[in-house]
Design a protein around this motif. Structure first.
Motif, PDB file in Angstrom:
ATOM      1  N   LEU A  55       0.932  -1.303  -0.150  1.00 40.12           N
ATOM      2  CA  LEU A  55      -0.001   0.117  -0.016  1.00 40.12           C
ATOM      3  C   LEU A  55       0.834   1.397   0.035  1.00 40.12           C
ATOM      4  O   LEU A  55       1.737   1.442   0.734  1.00 40.12           O
ATOM      5  N   ALA A  56       0.563   2.400  -0.761  1.00 40.06           N
ATOM      6  CA  ALA A  56       1.440   3.665  -0.784  1.00 40.06           C
ATOM      7  C   ALA A  56       0.448   4.688   0.028  1.00 40.06           C
ATOM      8  O   ALA A  56      -0.768   4.694  -0.197  1.00 40.06           O
ATOM      9  N   SER A  57       1.388   5.382   0.635  1.00 37.75           N
ATOM     10  CA  SER A  57       0.788   6.531   1.255  1.00 37.75           C
ATOM     11  C   SER A  57       1.442   7.687   0.982  1.00 37.75           C
ATOM     12  O   SER A  57       2.641   7.761   0.624  1.00 37.75           O
ATOM     13  N   PRO A  58       0.897   8.953   1.268  1.00 38.09           N
ATOM     14  CA  PRO A  58       1.395  10.129   0.784  1.00 38.09           C
ATOM     15  C   PRO A  58       2.591  10.392   1.736  1.00 38.09           C
ATOM     16  O   PRO A  58       2.256   9.966   3.121  1.00 38.09           O
ATOM     17  N   LEU A  59       3.891  10.997   1.915  1.00 42.52           N
ATOM     18  CA  LEU A  59       4.989  11.160   2.654  1.00 42.52           C
ATOM     19  C   LEU A  59       4.923  12.678   2.886  1.00 42.52           C
ATOM     20  O   LEU A  59       4.804  13.323   3.757  1.00 42.52           O
ATOM     21  N   GLU A  60       5.550  13.385   1.749  1.00 41.51           N
ATOM     22  CA  GLU A  60       5.719  15.025   1.980  1.00 41.51           C
ATOM     23  C   GLU A  60       5.776  15.476   0.389  1.00 41.51           C
ATOM     24  O   GLU A  60       6.086  14.607  -0.593  1.00 41.51           O
ATOM     25  N   THR A  61       5.741  16.851   0.514  1.00 40.62           N
ATOM     26  CA  THR A  61       5.906  17.573  -0.757  1.00 40.62           C
ATOM     27  C   THR A  61       7.408  18.347  -0.470  1.00 40.62           C
ATOM     28  O   THR A  61       7.373  18.996   0.433  1.00 40.62           O
ATOM     29  N   LEU A  62       8.480  18.154  -1.655  1.00 37.50           N
ATOM     30  CA  LEU A  62       9.580  18.885  -1.410  1.00 37.50           C
ATOM     31  C   LEU A  62       9.541  20.162  -2.481  1.00 37.50           C
ATOM     32  O   LEU A  62       9.096  19.959  -3.687  1.00 37.50           O
ATOM     33  N   ARG A  63       9.941  21.197  -2.119  1.00 39.98           N
ATOM     34  CA  ARG A  63      10.187  22.248  -3.024  1.00 39.98           C
ATOM     35  C   ARG A  63      11.744  22.318  -3.624  1.00 39.98           C
ATOM     36  O   ARG A  63      12.535  21.837  -3.013  1.00 39.98           O
ATOM     37  N   ARG A  64      11.689  22.224  -5.187  1.00 37.84           N
ATOM     38  CA  ARG A  64      12.836  22.067  -5.747  1.00 37.84           C
ATOM     39  C   ARG A  64      13.785  23.381  -5.565  1.00 37.84           C
ATOM     40  O   ARG A  64      13.321  24.418  -5.522  1.00 37.84           O
ATOM     41  N   ALA A  65      14.874  23.021  -5.284  1.00 37.58           N
ATOM     42  CA  ALA A  65      15.995  24.137  -4.986  1.00 37.58           C
ATOM     43  C   ALA A  65      17.100  23.928  -6.027  1.00 37.58           C
ATOM     44  O   ALA A  65      17.628  23.099  -6.261  1.00 37.58           O
ATOM     45  N   LYS A  66      17.473  25.023  -6.264  1.00 34.98           N
ATOM     46  CA  LYS A  66      18.783  25.252  -7.341  1.00 34.98           C
ATOM     47  C   LYS A  66      19.890  24.802  -6.630  1.00 34.98           C
ATOM     48  O   LYS A  66      20.648  24.361  -7.298  1.00 34.98           O
ATOM     49  N   ASN A  67      20.212  24.991  -5.290  1.00 34.78           N
ATOM     50  CA  ASN A  67      21.169  24.143  -4.543  1.00 34.78           C
ATOM     51  C   ASN A  67      20.931  22.575  -4.428  1.00 34.78           C
ATOM     52  O   ASN A  67      21.895  22.091  -3.451  1.00 34.78           O
ATOM     53  N   ARG A  68      19.845  22.295  -4.795  1.00 32.35           N
ATOM     54  CA  ARG A  68      19.833  20.567  -4.834  1.00 32.35           C
ATOM     55  C   ARG A  68      19.275  20.075  -3.347  1.00 32.35           C
ATOM     56  O   ARG A  68      19.611  19.000  -3.116  1.00 32.35           O
ATOM     57  N   ALA A  69      19.044  21.103  -2.389  1.00 34.47           N
ATOM     58  CA  ALA A  69      18.772  20.596  -1.142  1.00 34.47           C
ATOM     59  C   ALA A  69      17.654  19.698  -1.086  1.00 34.47           C
ATOM     60  O   ALA A  69      17.427  18.728  -0.056  1.00 34.47           O
ATOM     61  N   ASP A  70      16.592  19.603  -2.111  1.00 38.53           N
ATOM     62  CA  ASP A  70      15.583  18.674  -2.159  1.00 38.53           C
ATOM     63  C   ASP A  70      16.205  17.270  -2.379  1.00 38.53           C
ATOM     64  O   ASP A  70      15.496  16.635  -1.785  1.00 38.53           O
ATOM     65  N   LEU A  71      17.046  17.062  -3.037  1.00 33.84           N
ATOM     66  CA  LEU A  71      17.871  15.891  -3.375  1.00 33.84           C
ATOM     67  C   LEU A  71      18.372  15.396  -1.907  1.00 33.84           C
ATOM     68  O   LEU A  71      18.340  14.114  -1.787  1.00 33.84           O
ATOM     69  N   ASP A 152       0.893  16.966  -5.639  1.00 36.43           N
ATOM     70  CA  ASP A 152       2.329  16.207  -5.726  1.00 36.43           C
ATOM     71  C   ASP A 152       2.274  14.842  -5.108  1.00 36.43           C
ATOM     72  O   ASP A 152       2.720  13.858  -5.716  1.00 36.43           O
ATOM     73  N   GLN A 153       2.018  14.912  -3.938  1.00 34.41           N
ATOM     74  CA  GLN A 153       2.062  13.828  -3.056  1.00 34.41           C
ATOM     75  C   GLN A 153       0.906  12.779  -3.618  1.00 34.41           C
ATOM     76  O   GLN A 153       1.334  11.514  -3.558  1.00 34.41           O
ATOM     77  N   ALA A 154      -0.295  13.119  -3.968  1.00 35.30           N
ATOM     78  CA  ALA A 154      -1.312  12.156  -4.499  1.00 35.30           C
ATOM     79  C   ALA A 154      -0.632  11.471  -5.877  1.00 35.30           C
ATOM     80  O   ALA A 154      -0.970  10.562  -5.835  1.00 35.30           O
ATOM     81  N   ALA A 155      -0.214  12.296  -6.559  1.00 34.53           N
ATOM     82  CA  ALA A 155       0.538  11.935  -7.778  1.00 34.53           C
ATOM     83  C   ALA A 155       1.616  10.898  -7.720  1.00 34.53           C
ATOM     84  O   ALA A 155       1.548   9.667  -8.209  1.00 34.53           O
ATOM     85  N   ALA A 156       2.264  11.071  -6.834  1.00 38.36           N
ATOM     86  CA  ALA A 156       3.293  10.106  -6.096  1.00 38.36           C
ATOM     87  C   ALA A 156       2.776   8.843  -5.713  1.00 38.36           C
ATOM     88  O   ALA A 156       3.244   7.587  -5.869  1.00 38.36           O
ATOM     89  N   VAL A 157       1.665   8.865  -5.022  1.00 36.93           N
ATOM     90  CA  VAL A 157       0.856   7.704  -4.440  1.00 36.93           C
ATOM     91  C   VAL A 157       0.355   6.832  -5.498  1.00 36.93           C
ATOM     92  O   VAL A 157       0.476   5.543  -5.805  1.00 36.93           O
ATOM     93  N   VAL A 158      -0.225   7.484  -6.458  1.00 32.54           N
ATOM     94  CA  VAL A 158      -0.741   6.963  -7.818  1.00 32.54           C
ATOM     95  C   VAL A 158       0.406   6.182  -8.525  1.00 32.54           C
ATOM     96  O   VAL A 158       0.242   5.029  -8.911  1.00 32.54           O
ATOM     97  N   ILE A 159       1.526   6.723  -8.745  1.00 28.49           N
ATOM     98  CA  ILE A 159       2.707   6.231  -9.488  1.00 28.49           C
ATOM     99  C   ILE A 159       3.215   5.077  -8.541  1.00 28.49           C
ATOM    100  O   ILE A 159       3.344   3.897  -9.164  1.00 28.49           O
ATOM    101  N   LEU A 160       3.509   5.258  -7.347  1.00 24.71           N
ATOM    102  CA  LEU A 160       3.784   4.135  -6.409  1.00 24.71           C
ATOM    103  C   LEU A 160       2.912   2.935  -6.393  1.00 24.71           C
ATOM    104  O   LEU A 160       3.188   1.836  -6.621  1.00 24.71           O
ATOM    105  N   GLN A 161       1.671   3.089  -6.314  1.00 26.99           N
ATOM    106  CA  GLN A 161       0.825   2.114  -6.112  1.00 26.99           C
ATOM    107  C   GLN A 161       0.484   1.325  -7.456  1.00 26.99           C
ATOM    108  O   GLN A 161       0.388   0.150  -7.565  1.00 26.99           O
ATOM    109  N   GLN A 162       0.588   2.023  -8.562  1.00 23.47           N
ATOM    110  CA  GLN A 162       0.646   1.638 -10.033  1.00 23.47           C
ATOM    111  C   GLN A 162       1.674   0.527 -10.135  1.00 23.47           C
ATOM    112  O   GLN A 162       1.627  -0.773 -10.604  1.00 23.47           O
ATOM    113  N   PHE A 163       2.939   0.739  -9.499  1.00 21.17           N
ATOM    114  CA  PHE A 163       4.086  -0.048  -9.519  1.00 21.17           C
ATOM    115  C   PHE A 163       4.047  -1.178  -8.542  1.00 21.17           C
ATOM    116  O   PHE A 163       4.502  -2.316  -8.893  1.00 21.17           O
ATOM    117  N   LEU A 164       3.599  -0.749  -7.557  1.00 22.38           N
ATOM    118  CA  LEU A 164       3.425  -2.185  -6.637  1.00 22.38           C
ATOM    119  C   LEU A 164       2.282  -3.322  -7.041  1.00 22.38           C
ATOM    120  O   LEU A 164       2.587  -4.183  -6.939  1.00 22.38           O
TER     121      LEU A 164
END
Length: 171
Positions: A55-71, A152-164
């Motif tokens: 089962l996939a569940s939402p985790l969080e949303t990261l803001r993309r950063a030029k300094n790559r802090a999101d990564l 964005d979290q909901a889209a990640a849930v859809v992606i992950l659930q389809q994969f699972l």
């Protein structure tokens, strides 16, 4: 029957007369949590599976950063949640062609893979995941104005659930 054990000297290699049973390939993929990633221009949505990979569940949303802090944050979450696999959605056009967004997702996945070399990062087709997520949110009573922080979290849930689900169907 004797309960005595005897030592075998393996200093000269494995004795020919002792057969080692072949390893059976495991039918199940590696057990553990899987992280789903929806890469957008401004934000990255994250979803996490349960430990059984069901089962996939939402985790969080990261803001993309030029300094790559999101990564950096994403790599830290992989360690924190003991993630065994990361699935990144690749936004392919309905025709199957790749565009700028797919290239961006692919580059993002590669940068992530470079930061977490022991965890596989897999790109999967995520056609219509955001549309599906928005539809699910609407059905849940969340109007479009209030969807932005969670889409964005909901889209990640859809992606992950389809994969699972697809992985479970293959086994």
């Amino acid at each position: 029957m004797s309960n005595e054990t005897s030592e075998i000297d393996l200093s000269g290699g494995w004795p020919e007369h002792l057969k080692v049973p072949p390893r059976r390939p495991s039918a199940q993929p590696t057990a553990g949590r899987v992280l789903g990633v929806d890469v957008g221009k401004a934000r990255v949505g994250l979803a996490l599976s349960d430990p059984t990979g069901t089962l996939a569940s939402p985790l969080e949303t990261l803001r993309r950063a030029k300094n790559r802090a999101d990564l950096d944050r994403l790599a830290a979450l992989v360690v924190e949640h003991e993630v065994t696999e990361v699935v990144v959605g690749e936004p392919v056009h309905l025709s199957g062609a790749s565009g700028a967004s797919a290239e961006d997702a692919s580059n993002y996945a590669q940068e992530l893979a470079d930061r977490i070399p022991d965890v596989p990062v897999i790109l999967i087709d995520e056609r219509l995941s955001t549309v599906t997520a928005a539809s699910h949110l609407r059905e849940s009573g969340i109007d479009s104005r209030k969807q932005r922080p969670v889409i964005d979290q909901a889209a990640a849930v859809v992606i992950l659930q389809q994969f699972l689900d697809s992985r479970r169907q293959r086994t």
